[in-house]
Every structure is written in C-alpha cells, then in structure tokens.
Design a protein around this motif. Structure first.
Motif, short mmCIF file in Angstrom:
data_model
loop_
_atom_site.label_atom_id
_atom_site.label_comp_id
_atom_site.label_asym_id
_atom_site.label_seq_id
_atom_site.Cartn_x
_atom_site.Cartn_y
_atom_site.Cartn_z
N LEU A 117 0.83 -1.20 0.00
CA LEU A 117 0.00 0.00 0.00
C LEU A 117 0.86 1.26 0.00
N LEU A 118 1.91 1.27 0.83
CA LEU A 118 2.80 2.42 0.86
C LEU A 118 3.51 2.62 -0.48
N ALA A 119 3.95 1.52 -1.09
CA ALA A 119 4.60 1.63 -2.40
C ALA A 119 3.63 2.15 -3.45
N CYS A 120 2.41 1.65 -3.42
CA CYS A 120 1.40 2.11 -4.38
C CYS A 120 1.10 3.59 -4.19
N LEU A 121 0.91 4.02 -2.93
CA LEU A 121 0.65 5.43 -2.67
C LEU A 121 1.83 6.31 -3.09
N HIS A 122 3.02 5.83 -2.82
CA HIS A 122 4.20 6.62 -3.19
C HIS A 122 4.34 6.74 -4.70
N ILE A 123 4.14 5.63 -5.40
CA ILE A 123 4.31 5.64 -6.85
C ILE A 123 3.19 6.40 -7.55
N TRP A 124 1.93 6.17 -7.14
CA TRP A 124 0.80 6.71 -7.88
C TRP A 124 0.23 8.01 -7.32
N CYS A 125 0.59 8.39 -6.08
CA CYS A 125 0.03 9.63 -5.51
C CYS A 125 1.11 10.65 -5.17
N VAL A 126 2.09 10.24 -4.39
CA VAL A 126 3.08 11.19 -3.89
C VAL A 126 3.97 11.71 -5.01
N MET A 127 4.55 10.82 -5.78
CA MET A 127 5.48 11.26 -6.83
C MET A 127 4.82 12.10 -7.92
N PRO A 128 3.60 11.79 -8.37
CA PRO A 128 2.96 12.72 -9.32
C PRO A 128 2.73 14.10 -8.71
N CYS A 129 2.34 14.16 -7.43
CA CYS A 129 2.15 15.47 -6.78
C CYS A 129 3.47 16.23 -6.69
N VAL A 130 4.54 15.53 -6.37
CA VAL A 130 5.86 16.17 -6.30
C VAL A 130 6.26 16.69 -7.68
N GLN A 131 6.02 15.91 -8.71
CA GLN A 131 6.36 16.36 -10.06
C GLN A 131 5.53 17.57 -10.49
N VAL A 132 4.25 17.58 -10.12
CA VAL A 132 3.40 18.74 -10.42
C VAL A 132 3.92 19.96 -9.69
#
Length: 173
Positions: A117-132
C-alpha cells in the motif's frame, strides 16, 4: 553484465594415459539455487546463518546473565542457579517459537500488504504530486516573491528602522 560468480567453473586436466595429450574438461554442476537477483527468497534465508544480516534486532539478543545476576555477596545454591538458567532459556525459546507459529504468517501478510500500500501510494500519488509541484513551482515562486516584496518587505524595513535607534546598556548595580 553478468558477474563472474554465476559462471560455471571448468577444470582442464591432462590425462597421462592418453598419448595425444587431449584435454578433458570436467564441468562442475552449477548449484540449483537461482542467483539472488532472480529470487525474492534466497536459500540463505532458510538457514540459520543470516536471519538478521543487517543487525536490525541486535537489541533483542538477551541472555540469562543480562536479565538475572547474583552479586558475589549473596548466592543461591548452584543447582538452583543452573535450573533457573535452563528454565529461562527454555521458556524464552519455546515461547518465541509458539508465538511465531501463531503470529508470524498473519503479521508478515499484514506487513506485506502495508508495504505494498505504501509503495502504491508513493508511486501513484506522492510522486505525481511532487512532479506537479516541481513543474508549477517556478510560477508560484515568482508570485510569492512579488507578494513578499510588496507587502511584507516594507513592514520589516520600517520596523528595522524604528528599532535601529534603540540602545540597551547593561550595568551591574
């Protein structure tokens, strides 16, 4: 590039009975375990050698003498001390074995799900927000600097000029 440790070793030996000096090659059978990068669970994890290779749980290595110790002035009977040590070690080992038999599989499944779950959240939620944020940050930064220069900087400069005339003298009376 493949590492040398995964290559099959070949020994070349000369046979004295042969007059032609032909070379015979003996191939050593490769081990049946796959290389670590191809297996998520290596063979070493099933042996007692490396259950904690990085020393994560060094603080849990407790011996009988770490918990119970008699000073030189007061001593019990030697047999009591020996049987107490045996009882402590047996209770510690068998309690751990029973608890891990009951709890290890469910806790490892829950831990695996948590890390997934943490890996999924990091890959699909956190990193796109950081890139934005990295994409939009230069525009936001220039807007923020303009607001600070217009509203906050004059207030700070006038407070600094007002306080620059204040002098404090400390003296002992």
């Amino acid at each position: 590039m493949m590492s040398d440790e995964y290559l099959v070793e070949c020994k070349i030996s000369d046979d004295d009975d042969d007059s032609d000096d032909e070379e015979y090659v003996q191939k050593i059978q490769p081990s049946l375990t796959p290389p670590p990068q191809f297996s998520s669970i290596s063979q070493a994890s099933f042996t007692n050698e490396s259950r904690d290779p990085y020393g994560v749980n060094n603080h849990l290595k407790v011996d009988f003498s770490d918990v119970l110790a008699e000073p030189a002035s007061t001593r019990s009977y030697d047999r009591v001390w020996v049987y107490s040590g045996i009882g402590f070690e047996s209770a510690r080992i068998w309690s751990y074995r029973c608890l891990t038999a009951v709890c290890a599989v469910p806790v490892s499944c829950l831990s695996g799900c948590l890390f997934a779950l943490l890996a999924c959240l990091h890959i699909w939620c956190v990193m796109p927000c950081v890139q934005v944020c990295h994409t939009c940050l230069p525009c936001v930064r220039s807007l923020w600097m303009s607001l600070v220069n217009i509203f906050l900087m004059p207030l700070c400069e006038s407070a600094a000029r007002c306080c620059s005339g204040v002098y404090i003298l400390l003296s002992k009376e």
